[in-house]
Write a protein that holds these residues in place. Structure first.
Motif, PDB file in Angstrom:
ATOM      1  N   LEU A  59     -21.446 -17.482 -10.411  1.00  0.00           N
ATOM      2  CA  LEU A  59     -22.057 -16.264 -11.014  1.00  0.00           C
ATOM      3  C   LEU A  59     -23.275 -15.993 -10.003  1.00  0.00           C
ATOM      4  O   LEU A  59     -24.005 -15.236 -10.397  1.00  0.00           O
ATOM      5  CB  LEU A  59     -22.415 -16.389 -12.417  1.00  0.00           C
ATOM      6  CG  LEU A  59     -21.287 -16.580 -13.400  1.00  0.00           C
ATOM      7  CD1 LEU A  59     -21.925 -16.718 -15.039  1.00  0.00           C
ATOM      8  CD2 LEU A  59     -20.401 -15.215 -13.434  1.00  0.00           C
ATOM      9  N   GLY A  60     -23.392 -16.689  -8.991  1.00  0.00           N
ATOM     10  CA  GLY A  60     -24.813 -16.626  -8.180  1.00  0.00           C
ATOM     11  C   GLY A  60     -24.537 -15.496  -7.142  1.00  0.00           C
ATOM     12  O   GLY A  60     -23.225 -14.840  -6.997  1.00  0.00           O
ATOM     13  N   PRO A  61     -25.395 -15.180  -6.417  1.00  0.00           N
ATOM     14  CA  PRO A  61     -25.170 -13.964  -5.184  1.00  0.00           C
ATOM     15  C   PRO A  61     -23.827 -14.560  -4.361  1.00  0.00           C
ATOM     16  O   PRO A  61     -23.388 -15.725  -4.538  1.00  0.00           O
ATOM     17  CB  PRO A  61     -26.575 -14.147  -4.689  1.00  0.00           C
ATOM     18  CG  PRO A  61     -27.375 -14.478  -5.456  1.00  0.00           C
ATOM     19  CD  PRO A  61     -26.816 -15.563  -6.461  1.00  0.00           C
ATOM     20  N   ARG A  62     -23.607 -13.650  -3.591  1.00  0.00           N
ATOM     21  CA  ARG A  62     -22.574 -13.765  -2.756  1.00  0.00           C
ATOM     22  C   ARG A  62     -22.928 -14.902  -1.715  1.00  0.00           C
ATOM     23  O   ARG A  62     -22.062 -15.599  -1.088  1.00  0.00           O
ATOM     24  CB  ARG A  62     -22.334 -12.526  -1.872  1.00  0.00           C
ATOM     25  CG  ARG A  62     -21.384 -11.418  -2.882  1.00  0.00           C
ATOM     26  CD  ARG A  62     -20.740 -10.395  -2.027  1.00  0.00           C
ATOM     27  NE  ARG A  62     -20.214 -11.053  -0.860  1.00  0.00           N
ATOM     28  CZ  ARG A  62     -18.690 -11.169  -0.826  1.00  0.00           C
ATOM     29  NH1 ARG A  62     -18.255 -11.142  -2.227  1.00  0.00           N
ATOM     30  NH2 ARG A  62     -18.071 -11.820  -0.007  1.00  0.00           N
TER      31      ARG A  62
ATOM     32  N   SER B 224     -20.386 -24.375   5.314  1.00  0.00           N
ATOM     33  CA  SER B 224     -19.282 -23.463   4.732  1.00  0.00           C
ATOM     34  C   SER B 224     -19.506 -22.028   4.732  1.00  0.00           C
ATOM     35  O   SER B 224     -20.671 -21.611   5.152  1.00  0.00           O
ATOM     36  CB  SER B 224     -19.079 -23.715   3.348  1.00  0.00           C
ATOM     37  OG  SER B 224     -20.310 -23.297   2.435  1.00  0.00           O
ATOM     38  N   GLU B 225     -18.482 -21.460   4.436  1.00  0.00           N
ATOM     39  CA  GLU B 225     -18.348 -20.210   4.063  1.00  0.00           C
ATOM     40  C   GLU B 225     -19.179 -19.867   2.738  1.00  0.00           C
ATOM     41  O   GLU B 225     -19.234 -20.698   2.175  1.00  0.00           O
ATOM     42  CB  GLU B 225     -16.900 -19.220   4.323  1.00  0.00           C
ATOM     43  CG  GLU B 225     -16.315 -19.423   5.533  1.00  0.00           C
ATOM     44  CD  GLU B 225     -16.874 -18.973   6.814  1.00  0.00           C
ATOM     45  OE1 GLU B 225     -17.513 -17.829   6.510  1.00  0.00           O
ATOM     46  OE2 GLU B 225     -16.741 -19.333   7.931  1.00  0.00           O
TER      47      GLU B 225
ATOM     48  N   SER C  53     -13.995 -14.334  -7.214  1.00  0.00           N
ATOM     49  CA  SER C  53     -13.821 -13.624  -8.575  1.00  0.00           C
ATOM     50  C   SER C  53     -13.686 -14.753  -9.721  1.00  0.00           C
ATOM     51  O   SER C  53     -13.711 -14.103 -10.761  1.00  0.00           O
ATOM     52  CB  SER C  53     -12.628 -12.379  -8.467  1.00  0.00           C
ATOM     53  OG  SER C  53     -11.458 -13.292  -8.158  1.00  0.00           O
ATOM     54  N   ARG C  54     -13.499 -15.888  -9.517  1.00  0.00           N
ATOM     55  CA  ARG C  54     -13.156 -16.808 -10.529  1.00  0.00           C
ATOM     56  C   ARG C  54     -13.953 -18.109 -10.123  1.00  0.00           C
ATOM     57  O   ARG C  54     -14.136 -18.269  -9.371  1.00  0.00           O
ATOM     58  CB  ARG C  54     -11.827 -17.225 -10.780  1.00  0.00           C
ATOM     59  CG  ARG C  54     -11.003 -18.099  -9.522  1.00  0.00           C
ATOM     60  CD  ARG C  54      -9.575 -18.023  -9.364  1.00  0.00           C
ATOM     61  NE  ARG C  54      -9.215 -18.974  -8.748  1.00  0.00           N
ATOM     62  CZ  ARG C  54      -8.671 -18.649  -7.326  1.00  0.00           C
ATOM     63  NH1 ARG C  54      -9.248 -17.567  -6.942  1.00  0.00           N
ATOM     64  NH2 ARG C  54      -8.479 -19.620  -6.453  1.00  0.00           N
ATOM     65  N   PRO C  55     -14.208 -18.848 -11.333  1.00  0.00           N
ATOM     66  CA  PRO C  55     -15.208 -20.148 -11.359  1.00  0.00           C
ATOM     67  C   PRO C  55     -14.132 -21.215 -10.374  1.00  0.00           C
ATOM     68  O   PRO C  55     -13.239 -21.103 -10.413  1.00  0.00           O
ATOM     69  CB  PRO C  55     -15.659 -20.348 -12.541  1.00  0.00           C
ATOM     70  CG  PRO C  55     -14.384 -19.882 -13.437  1.00  0.00           C
ATOM     71  CD  PRO C  55     -13.842 -18.563 -12.812  1.00  0.00           C
TER      72      PRO C  55
ATOM     73  N   SER D  61     -30.134 -16.099   0.342  1.00  0.00           N
ATOM     74  CA  SER D  61     -31.076 -15.131   0.116  1.00  0.00           C
ATOM     75  C   SER D  61     -32.238 -15.294  -0.806  1.00  0.00           C
ATOM     76  O   SER D  61     -33.313 -14.499  -0.526  1.00  0.00           O
ATOM     77  CB  SER D  61     -30.079 -13.959  -0.399  1.00  0.00           C
ATOM     78  OG  SER D  61     -29.780 -14.404  -1.720  1.00  0.00           O
ATOM     79  N   VAL D  62     -32.321 -16.163  -1.636  1.00  0.00           N
ATOM     80  CA  VAL D  62     -33.201 -16.392  -2.427  1.00  0.00           C
ATOM     81  C   VAL D  62     -33.853 -17.903  -2.441  1.00  0.00           C
ATOM     82  O   VAL D  62     -34.907 -18.108  -3.041  1.00  0.00           O
ATOM     83  CB  VAL D  62     -33.064 -16.079  -3.898  1.00  0.00           C
ATOM     84  CG1 VAL D  62     -32.645 -14.559  -4.240  1.00  0.00           C
ATOM     85  CG2 VAL D  62     -31.901 -16.872  -4.511  1.00  0.00           C
TER      86      VAL D  62
END
Length: 214
Positions: free
Chosen positions: A138-141, A165-166, A171-173, A201-202
């Motif tokens: 559920l975090g950012p991309r 890593s990439e 879409s799923r956990p 990003s953050v």
């Protein structure tokens, strides 16, 4: 490690560097103990009453490397490399079975957020293996596996790390999955001692682990 510590004298491929400075490594059969002894004990002997150099050095022209300059783990990396790359007997096809990868260090993630957990392992074949990995997704991309040198006296040390890593977004956990990451060729053990699941990003940590020898 060889490129950083040895190549300037012994040559990029162990063929010998500047004439008269260091000999070729291809003309000798190196054992692991010979490499460890050469690294830790090479160097000039101090004259009587002079304490510039330790008294037990071998008395040759090669610089000696203390644990502060080259850690024991880095020395083992170098030893393993030289045992193959600089030993003609081992370079001959079929002369010796390939050594199985060894687990160097590992640990379990300490959860910070998003339910991240799992075990992280650093292997001698230059891989990071993550086992039983959980992350709610559920975090950012831009959430990645991030390597860095942990320093308890410097909270910002993680900012000097790098991704291996990439992005983990999907879409799923992640529900107890295993995966393997290959380290870049210039990344040796001394460049990191910790692994994080990191949002670039953050600049936020979702989980982290300090790697320790198992």
């Amino acid at each position: 490690m060889f490129a950083a510590a040895c190549a300037s004298c012994h040559g990029a491929y162990g063929e010998g560097g500047v004439e008269g400075l260091a000999s070729s490594l291809w003309t000798r059969e190196l054992t692991p103990d010979m490499v460890r002894r050469a690294v830790r004990l090479s160097g000039p002997r101090s004259p009587a009453g002079d304490s510039v150099f330790p008294r037990n050095l071998l008395g040759n022209g090669m610089p000696f490397w203390t644990a502060e300059r080259m850690s024991d783990l880095e020395l083992e990396d170098l030893t393993a490399y030289l045992e193959f790359a600089a030993n003609p007997a081992l370079r001959s096809c079929g002369s010796r079975p390939e050594e199985a990868p060894r687990l160097l260090r590992g640990g379990r993630f300490q959860v910070v957020m998003h339910g991240v957990r799992g075990r992280v392992e650093h292997w001698s074949d230059g891989t990071i293996r993550i086992r039983e990995f959980f992350y709610d997704g559920l975090g950012p991309r831009d959430v990645v596996v991030w390597l860095y040198n942990h320093d308890r006296n410097n909270f910002h040390a993680i900012l000097d790390g790098f991704a291996v890593s990439e992005h983990l977004a999907r879409s799923r956990p992640y529900l107890g999955e295993n995966f393997e990451l290959t380290l870049p060729g210039d990344v040796h053990s001394g460049r990191f001692n910790a692994v994080a699941i990191w949002c670039t990003s953050v600049q936020s940590t979702y989980a982290r682990v300090i790697l320790r020898a198992d």
